[in-house]
Design an enzyme around this catalytic site. Structure first.
Site, PDB file in Angstrom:
ATOM      1  N   HIS A   1       0.545  -1.345  -0.266  1.00 50.15           N
ATOM      2  CA  HIS A   1      -0.179   0.454  -0.003  1.00 50.15           C
ATOM      3  C   HIS A   1       0.450   0.880   0.377  1.00 50.15           C
ATOM      4  O   HIS A   1       0.536   2.178  -0.520  1.00 50.15           O
ATOM      5  CB  HIS A   1      -0.727  -0.091   1.558  1.00 50.15           C
TER       6      HIS A   1
ATOM      7  N   ASP B   1      -0.161  -8.036   1.552  1.00 49.86           N
ATOM      8  CA  ASP B   1      -0.392  -6.223   1.507  1.00 49.86           C
ATOM      9  C   ASP B   1       1.871  -6.166   1.591  1.00 49.86           C
ATOM     10  O   ASP B   1       3.120  -5.080   2.639  1.00 49.86           O
ATOM     11  CB  ASP B   1      -0.288  -5.036   3.107  1.00 49.86           C
TER      12      ASP B   1
ATOM     13  N   GLY C   1       3.144   6.465   8.852  1.00 49.41           N
ATOM     14  CA  GLY C   1       4.696   7.061   8.208  1.00 49.41           C
ATOM     15  C   GLY C   1       5.444   6.054   8.358  1.00 49.41           C
ATOM     16  O   GLY C   1       6.196   5.499   7.936  1.00 49.41           O
ATOM     17  N   ASN C   2       4.811   4.496   9.604  1.00 46.85           N
ATOM     18  CA  ASN C   2       5.765   3.132  10.116  1.00 46.85           C
ATOM     19  C   ASN C   2       5.664   2.381   9.210  1.00 46.85           C
ATOM     20  O   ASN C   2       6.292   1.038   8.825  1.00 46.85           O
ATOM     21  CB  ASN C   2       5.698   2.861  11.641  1.00 46.85           C
ATOM     22  N   SER C   3       4.416   2.515   8.091  1.00 47.44           N
ATOM     23  CA  SER C   3       4.397   1.557   6.922  1.00 47.44           C
ATOM     24  C   SER C   3       5.668   0.607   6.213  1.00 47.44           C
ATOM     25  O   SER C   3       5.706   1.788   6.174  1.00 47.44           O
ATOM     26  CB  SER C   3       2.664   1.704   6.317  1.00 47.44           C
TER      27      SER C   3
ATOM     28  N   VAL D   1     -12.860 -24.546   3.405  1.00 47.39           N
ATOM     29  CA  VAL D   1     -14.247 -24.823   4.094  1.00 47.39           C
ATOM     30  C   VAL D   1     -13.936 -23.550   4.819  1.00 47.39           C
ATOM     31  O   VAL D   1     -12.914 -22.507   4.977  1.00 47.39           O
ATOM     32  CB  VAL D   1     -13.171 -25.684   5.580  1.00 47.39           C
TER      33      VAL D   1
END
Length: 228
Positions: free
Chosen positions: A10, A40, A113-115, A172
């Site tokens: 992202h 991600d 901002g830590n992503s 399942v």
């Protein structure tokens, strides 16, 4: 060391141009060489004339609740920041971030901002990639989530080796066993997953699983799921 850099999908999915800024302020152009929106995770590649310092991937499957970890990132664009916390929980699912990942939960301060930043253990090995927070205000409330290093390793290996990421599929739907369900099944404690739906022509149906079955072990290990 060859210039591969892991981040969140992202962070880069709508980017026209990507620049990586290193701790010594060196800037290098990067290109996306692989990404997996479902987990991600994205993999970038920068070209550099020499080997780059790099982090070693740790074994996130061995993490235990209470272990000390450090989160690295650039919260709110203030600059590289390090925060310390503990592992609050492992194998968190249903947190609304992606379809497949089992997230590590930590109380180390993680903010916008830590992503894509590293979550490392006491030995300096990467155990996760910071990806999301639970917050009503937009700031850290001590509930942050990171993609486990083992999941990152699979995505990176497939991208580097120009392979295809293969995901296991059981076919399942199930629900965690609550106290009430455990009593109705004459169990001494809530354990396992109750099968509520079988997908036609899937592996579970081929293996003979049926709606109403209770899965208590997986690959010889007790299958524990916490309800709620």
């Amino acid at each position: 060391a060859d210039g591969f850099i892991v981040t969140n999908n992202h962070v880069v999915e709508n980017a026209d141009e990507i620049t990586v800024i290193f701790s010594d302020e060196k800037k290098l152009k990067a290109e996306v060489v692989g990404r997996d929106p479902k987990t991600d995770v994205a993999l970038l590649k920068v070209k550099n004339g020499k080997k780059l310092p790099h982090v070693i991937l740790g074994d996130s499957d061995r993490l235990k609740v209470g272990e000390i970890v450090v989160a690295i990132g650039n919260p709110f664009g203030v600059g590289q920041t390090v925060t310390q916390g503990i592992i609050s929980a492992t194998s968190r699912t249903d947190v609304g971030i992606s379809d497949y990942a089992f997230f590590i939960q930590t109380d180390a301060a993680i903010n916008p901002g830590n992503s894509g930043g590293a979550l490392v253990d006491n030995s300096g090995k990467l155990v996760g990639v910071n990806t999301a927070i639970f917050s009503r205000s937009g700031g850290s409330n001590g509930i942050g989530f990171a993609i486990p290093a083992e999941m990152v390793r699979r995505v990176v290996d497939s991208a580097v080796n120009e392979g295809r990421l293969e995901r296991p599929w059981l076919g399942v739907k199930g629900q965690a066993v609550t106290q009430d369900i455990a009593r109705s099944l004459d169990l001494d404690r809530p354990v396992g997953v109750l099968v509520t739906e079988i997908y036609p022509d899937g592996p579970a149906e081929d293996a003979g699983l049926r709606r109403g079955d209770l899965i208590t072990k997986f690959d010889g290990r007790m299958f524990l799921m916490k309800a709620g």
